[in-house]
Design an enzyme around this catalytic site. Structure first.
Site, PDB file in Angstrom:
ATOM      1  N   ASP A  22     -57.531  87.496  44.807  1.00  0.00           N
ATOM      2  CA  ASP A  22     -57.741  88.680  43.971  1.00  0.00           C
ATOM      3  C   ASP A  22     -59.206  88.879  43.632  1.00  0.00           C
ATOM      4  O   ASP A  22     -59.687  90.004  43.609  1.00  0.00           O
ATOM      5  CB  ASP A  22     -56.923  88.560  42.678  1.00  0.00           C
ATOM      6  CG  ASP A  22     -55.483  88.936  42.931  1.00  0.00           C
ATOM      7  OD1 ASP A  22     -55.258  89.989  43.552  1.00  0.00           O
ATOM      8  OD2 ASP A  22     -54.587  88.175  42.539  1.00  0.00           O
ATOM      9  N   HIS A  79     -49.229  88.712  50.006  1.00  0.00           N
ATOM     10  CA  HIS A  79     -48.272  87.641  49.740  1.00  0.00           C
ATOM     11  C   HIS A  79     -47.315  87.441  50.902  1.00  0.00           C
ATOM     12  O   HIS A  79     -46.743  86.366  51.055  1.00  0.00           O
ATOM     13  CB  HIS A  79     -47.567  87.871  48.404  1.00  0.00           C
ATOM     14  CG  HIS A  79     -48.477  87.595  47.255  1.00  0.00           C
ATOM     15  ND1 HIS A  79     -49.224  88.563  46.647  1.00  0.00           N
ATOM     16  CD2 HIS A  79     -48.816  86.410  46.667  1.00  0.00           C
ATOM     17  CE1 HIS A  79     -49.971  88.000  45.710  1.00  0.00           C
ATOM     18  NE2 HIS A  79     -49.745  86.697  45.699  1.00  0.00           N
ATOM     19  N   CYS A 115     -57.655  78.160  44.048  1.00  0.00           N
ATOM     20  CA  CYS A 115     -56.355  78.148  44.714  1.00  0.00           C
ATOM     21  C   CYS A 115     -56.117  79.365  45.595  1.00  0.00           C
ATOM     22  O   CYS A 115     -54.993  79.616  46.018  1.00  0.00           O
ATOM     23  CB  CYS A 115     -55.239  78.002  43.678  1.00  0.00           C
ATOM     24  SG  CYS A 115     -55.205  79.356  42.485  1.00  0.00           S
TER      25      CYS A 115
HETATM   26  C1  PEP Z   1     -55.360  84.439  44.093  1.00  0.00           C
HETATM   27  O1  PEP Z   1     -55.409  85.589  43.670  1.00  0.00           O
HETATM   28  O2  PEP Z   1     -56.279  83.897  44.736  1.00  0.00           O
HETATM   29  C2  PEP Z   1     -54.163  83.606  43.886  1.00  0.00           C
HETATM   30  C3  PEP Z   1     -54.149  82.340  44.204  1.00  0.00           C
HETATM   31  O3  PEP Z   1     -53.049  84.197  43.391  1.00  0.00           O
HETATM   32  P1  PEP Z   1     -52.145  85.210  44.217  1.00  0.00           P
HETATM   33  O4  PEP Z   1     -52.508  85.085  45.673  1.00  0.00           O
HETATM   34  O5  PEP Z   1     -50.729  84.833  43.985  1.00  0.00           O
HETATM   35  O6  PEP Z   1     -52.486  86.544  43.653  1.00  0.00           O
HETATM   36 MG    MG Z   2     -54.010  86.288  42.242  1.00  0.00          MG
END
Ligand code: PEP
Ligand code: MG
Length: 580
Positions: free
Chosen positions: A460, A194, A507
């Site tokens: 993830d 993140h 996403c």
């Molecule tokens: C993901 O896991 O791809 C996602 C979009 O959520 P985050 O990156 O916030 O875990």
């Molecule tokens: Mg995620």
């Protein structure tokens, strides 16, 4: 001084140059604050009170541990108490406050730092390890001297610096939103951490996983960051500087060219439209979302509203934030993801014990189901905001129908209370789930029947499918978006969603890479949501290809057996279609 080149993980694109600022490993930043002579006595009293409070805390902790684990385990706290009685330390701080006329926290921080350094250099291993105890104590006292959020925010930093840190938490990174930081570098971390995601939102280049950047770079060294290639150049030669200035000019020119696409649809040459939306961390990013012509927000990571503060955001505050985003993106919509903390994201208002493997621990929907009070407050805020625009809600990290049903049961309770209170909300609010756990993929058919949409979270999904921690630089080379297992997971999710007639979005960071976006287009994805700065590059790709070609490429790619082969194959195909 000769030029040194370091290679790390490219986490956010762009080029930056300027002086470095080393953020000490995991340490707090305590800004220097001068005081007047009339404030000296009250400052000393403040310091003494902080030490007393820290002592009381340690006594309470000692009693608790003695009761739970026995006196032996609690002995360590005696050592902590001894440090807080040390006359050299206490005397050093009071004298320091008087002589330098600086704030208690600044003087204490300077004095304790010398203690830590002295312990760290001790020849005896046992004593050396005590350095971390002294650090713990210092944090305890500092918490009483400063607002904790100040300890973590980077307010004291000047503008135009390149931040170099051993690690930078997502909350540290997000606190840079209102600072003019030029870029950042870390020893640890991976491409989809993140922290990397925040760097992209900030629009600054970042190179992570450099392993020993904090040892190789000195404060105020002149450095260049190449976020595209993951390079850091320390003390660059004149020739290198000139090369990078040219490179940056080229990047600026090609970005300007892309600007023409802003108001054009993301439509393939044979007429297939794909929605391209933006991921959002904070409402303050809305102007950027607009700047790149996003068709709404496909993922609003709400956990950032909970960071860098000591309290939880109230229902009213969240309602305001969600309504503001919904109104700002209209006529497009926003998909608000419910709280996803844990993993690499922590907040000060709720203590989650740090699991050995935090990404497999108490995270996201698991945390919310355990804390329905927090979950309900957020749901109420989202529902109330839903009358102000096109809002959808989605749950993160769902691993099966049981969890989805539990979450929806809580949602129904919240809806009933709102109705009883006569508070308006969108009764048809669409509720979707993130598909980011292999168990969800394997049960996608069942999940699709009880949800309104899927959003595939590849950041993830890749880590859980391949068992590769997304924030670990040591295994970063194994984190392969095009691994056949990952692609099969994605395909299965898309097909399951479509068979049940629901919309399937993606996403994760994968969406922002034109190469993977081309593949995803061919696999049948309906929507891509990504960091806003990547939207135009992906749109350019979509407008240059035919759906038919993407489908054929995806089909052929799926016959290959390694991630590397697949990536190379798509790269060759795509190059034929893209304008030079
Ligand atoms: C993901 O896991 O791809 C996602 C979009 O959520 P985050 O990156 O916030 O875990
Ligand atoms: Mg995620």
């Amino acid at each position: 001084m000769s030029e040194i080149v370091l290679k790390g993980i490219p986490a956010a694109p762009g080029i930056a140059y300027g002086p470095s600022f080393i953020l000490d490993k995991g340490e707090f930043i305590v800004p220097k604050r001068s005081i007047s002579s009339s404030e000296i006595d009250s400052e000393i009293a403040r310091f003494e009170e902080a030490v007393n409070k820290a002592r009381q805390e340690i006594h309470v902790l000692k009693a608790k541990i003695t009761q739970e684990m026995g006196a032996g385990q609690a002995q360590i706290f005696d050592a902590h108490l001894l440090v807080l009685q040390d006359t050299t330390l206490l005397g050093g701080v009071t004298t320091g406050i008087r002589e330098t006329q600086s704030s208690a926290e600044y003087v204490f921080f300077t004095v304790i730092k010398k203690f830590v350094e002295a312990f760290a250099k001790m020849p005896d291993e046992y004593l050396r390890e005590r350095a971390s105890d002294v650090e713990d104590i210092s944090k305890r006292v500092l918490r009483h001297l400063m607002d904790e959020s100040k300890l973590h925010d980077l307010d004291s930093l000047q503008d135009d610096l390149i931040i170099v840190a051993h690690d930078l938490s997502p909350s540290d990174a997000v606190s840079m939103f209102n600072k003019k930081i030029k870029g950042f570098l870390t020893d640890i971390g991976g491409r989809t951490s993140h922290t990397a995601i925040i760097a992209k939102s900030l629009g600054v280049p970042a190179v992570l996983g450099l392993k020993d950047a904090t040892l190789r770079i000195n404060n105020q060294d002149y450095i260049i960051i190449d976020g595209q290639k993951g390079l850091v150049i320390i003390n660059p030669s004149q020739a290198t500087k000139e090369l990078y200035i040219k490179e940056q000019n080229k990047i600026t020119a090609s970005l300007e060219k892309l600007d023409d696409l802003k108001n054009l649809p993301a439509q393939t040459l044979d007429g297939k439209n794909i929605s391209i939306l933006a991921n959002l961390e904070l409402p303050s990013e809305i102007p950027v979302v607009r700047k790149y012509g996003a068709e709404g927000v496909g993922l609003f990571r709400t956990e950032f509203l909970y960071m860098n503060r000591l309290d939880l955001p109230s229902e009213e505050e969240q309602y305001q934030a969600y309504s503001q985003v919904a109104q700002a993106v209209a006529p497009f919509g926003v998909t608000i993801r419910t709280l996803d903390i844990g993993g690499d994201k922590f907040i000060s208002s709720v203590q989650i014990p740090r699991d050995m493997t935090p990404f497999l621990g108490n995270r996201a929907i698991r945390f919310c189901l355990e804390r329905p009070d927090i979950f309900k407050t957020q749901m109420r805020a989202i529902l109330r905001a839903s009358v102000h625009g096109r809002i959808q809600m989605m749950y993160p990290m769902i691993s099966g129908l049981g969890e989805l049903r539990q979450a929806n049961a809580i949602l129904n309770q919240v809806k009933t209370s709102l109705k009883d209170e006569g508070i308006a909300f969108d009764e048809n609010l669409k509720v979707g789930i993130m598909i980011e756990v292999p168990a969800a993929v394997m049960t996608a058919e069942d999940l699709a029947r009880e949800t309104n949409f899927f959003s595939i979270g590849t950041n993830d999904l890749i880590q859980y499918t391949l068992a590769v921690d997304r924030v670990n630089e040591k295994t970063a080379h194994l984190y392969e978006p095009a691994h056949p297992a990952v692609l099969k997971m994605i395909q299965k999710t898309i097909d399951a969603g479509h068979n049940e007639g629901i919309h399937v979005s993606l996403c994760g960071e994968m969406a922002s890479d034109p190469l993977f976006a081309f593949l995803l287009l061919g696999m049948g994805i309906d929507e891509l949501s990504m960091s806003a700065a990547s939207i135009l590059t992906v749109k350019r790709m979509i407008r240059s290809v035919k759906l038919q070609d993407a489908q054929r490429t995806a089909y052929e790619a799926m016959q290959l057996v390694t991630g590397q082969e697949i990536e190379e194959f798509i790269d060759v195909k795509l190059r034929k279609f893209l304008p030079v």
